[in-house]
Each structure stands twice: as C-alpha cells, then as structure tokens.
Write a protein that holds these residues in place. Structure first.
Motif, PDB file in Angstrom:
ATOM      1  N   GLU A 118       1.006  -1.232   0.043  1.00  0.00           N
ATOM      2  CA  GLU A 118       0.072  -0.051   0.011  1.00  0.00           C
ATOM      3  C   GLU A 118       1.071   1.254  -0.064  1.00  0.00           C
ATOM      4  N   ARG A 119       0.420   2.353  -0.828  1.00  0.00           N
ATOM      5  CA  ARG A 119       1.252   3.514  -0.851  1.00  0.00           C
ATOM      6  C   ARG A 119       0.927   4.303   0.489  1.00  0.00           C
ATOM      7  N   ILE A 130       7.253  12.387   2.353  1.00  0.00           N
ATOM      8  CA  ILE A 130       7.565  11.695   1.231  1.00  0.00           C
ATOM      9  C   ILE A 130       6.815  10.290   1.052  1.00  0.00           C
ATOM     10  N   GLU A 131       6.574  10.040  -0.176  1.00  0.00           N
ATOM     11  CA  GLU A 131       5.877   8.843  -0.612  1.00  0.00           C
ATOM     12  C   GLU A 131       6.874   7.576  -0.224  1.00  0.00           C
ATOM     13  N   ALA A 132       5.897   6.712   0.198  1.00  0.00           N
ATOM     14  CA  ALA A 132       6.536   5.215   0.316  1.00  0.00           C
ATOM     15  C   ALA A 132       5.551   4.010   0.130  1.00  0.00           C
ATOM     16  N   ILE A 133       6.290   2.912   0.298  1.00  0.00           N
ATOM     17  CA  ILE A 133       5.439   1.673  -0.061  1.00  0.00           C
ATOM     18  C   ILE A 133       5.447   1.043   1.565  1.00  0.00           C
ATOM     19  N   PHE A 134       4.401   0.686   1.850  1.00  0.00           N
ATOM     20  CA  PHE A 134       4.330  -0.037   3.249  1.00  0.00           C
ATOM     21  C   PHE A 134       4.531  -1.450   2.902  1.00  0.00           C
ATOM     22  N   VAL A 135       5.727  -1.854   3.689  1.00  0.00           N
ATOM     23  CA  VAL A 135       5.974  -3.345   3.618  1.00  0.00           C
ATOM     24  C   VAL A 135       5.444  -4.266   4.927  1.00  0.00           C
ATOM     25  N   ILE A 145       9.093   0.551   5.666  1.00  0.00           N
ATOM     26  CA  ILE A 145       8.606   1.093   4.618  1.00  0.00           C
ATOM     27  C   ILE A 145       9.461   0.825   3.415  1.00  0.00           C
ATOM     28  N   LEU A 146       9.358   1.211   2.311  1.00  0.00           N
ATOM     29  CA  LEU A 146      10.208   1.103   1.251  1.00  0.00           C
ATOM     30  C   LEU A 146      10.255   2.663   0.597  1.00  0.00           C
ATOM     31  N   LEU A 147      11.377   3.289   0.661  1.00  0.00           N
ATOM     32  CA  LEU A 147      11.527   4.559   0.266  1.00  0.00           C
ATOM     33  C   LEU A 147      12.348   4.683  -0.929  1.00  0.00           C
ATOM     34  N   ASN A 148      12.137   5.495  -1.927  1.00  0.00           N
ATOM     35  CA  ASN A 148      12.932   5.640  -3.325  1.00  0.00           C
ATOM     36  C   ASN A 148      14.024   6.999  -2.948  1.00  0.00           C
ATOM     37  N   LEU A 149      15.256   6.600  -2.669  1.00  0.00           N
ATOM     38  CA  LEU A 149      16.292   7.518  -2.270  1.00  0.00           C
ATOM     39  C   LEU A 149      17.416   7.514  -2.958  1.00  0.00           C
TER      40      LEU A 149
END
Length: 167
Positions: A118-119, A130-135, A145-149
C-alpha cells in the motif's frame, strides 16, 4: 532478604543470556528478585514463553544498609551491580510497581494499519512528506517502509504513527 521499609530495589546486569541463571542463583541465596517478562501477545506466533523486557538485566531488592555486595557480584550469571559514581543506585519502588501492573495487563497484537504494498505518506520525522510503500509492521509501534532515495529503493523503519494513507 526481608521486604522491610528499609529495603530498596537495585539493578543487576547479567552475563549475556544468563538472566534466568542469575535469578535462580540469587533466589537460592534468599534474595528477592524481579525479572520483568513480556507475555506473548495474543495472536502472536512463536514460542509459549515471553521475552525479557530488559534483556541482560534484573532487579534485586536489598536492605539499604547492605554494604556487602560481594555475594551478589560473585553469583553465577551476574556481571555487575549497576552503579553511578561507584555506588549502587537504587530504583524507585513506584517504577517496579508500574512495571508489574503494566505487564499484568493482557497484551493484544494490533492488526497492521496498512496492507503490504500500500502507498503511504510519511507525516513526521526525517522523511516527512515523502511517499513510500508499506512493507510490514515491525512490532506494535514501528513499520518498515520502502523509500526511493537517490534512485535506489531503501527499507526504512519509522514510527507507525508517522504514516498516513496516500491520497
């Protein structure tokens, strides 16, 4: 040892993974001990017994005029008496009572507030806005969470309270 009004609680550091051994040997010497254990949460998977709330430590109740710390320090499983300024430091009775009351309450495993994939939006801390994906959930208060850094995906642990549904 007696539980008189002059008795105080002290903190003992144990040798690695020897809390139970230290407690057993201190009890054999008639010391009053307290090793807080978290009961496994209902719904949690795994073993039947709980885990130590403070791994590597336990509390011991001693008479305030007790100055012979040698029997305690030389007990199997004990590493040292926690001290400040060279003197063992007492722990307030209220703290021990609060721990006992808190651990006596039934613990329930909270359902994860988000679904994997889930976003979400981070609303606090270093990654605010910051937007992320819940892991996954990482305990009751933290989430992975998964972040695009910097053009790379990074798994980061953040307080769950910082996460909001992405709209």
């Amino acid at each position: 040892m007696t539980s008189s009004n002059t008795a105080r609680w002290y903190l003992i550091q144990t040798k690695p993974r020897q809390e139970a051994r230290a407690e057993e040997h201190l009890l054999r010497q008639h010391f009053e001990c307290y090793r807080p254990i978290k009961a496994p949460a209902r719904g949690a998977q795994g073993g039947k017994s709980g885990e130590a709330l403070f791994p590597g430590y336990l509390f011991i109740r001693l008479d305030c005029i007790h100055d012979n710390w040698y029997p305690i320090r030389s007990t199997r499983g004990v590493s040292r008496v926690v001290s400040f300024g060279g003197q063992p430091t007492p722990v307030r009775d209220e703290l021990i009572e609060q721990l006992r009351q808190r651990l006596a309450q039934p613990q329930t495993m909270a359902a994860a507030p988000f679904s994997p994939g889930e976003r979400v939006r981070v609303s606090g801390g270093s990654f605010s806005d910051i937007e992320a994906i819940f892991v996954s959930s990482d305990g009751e208060e933290r989430s992975v969470i998964l972040l695009n850094l910097l053009q790379r995906e990074q798994k980061v642990r953040v307080p769950t309270r910082y996460l909001q549904c992405y709209s």
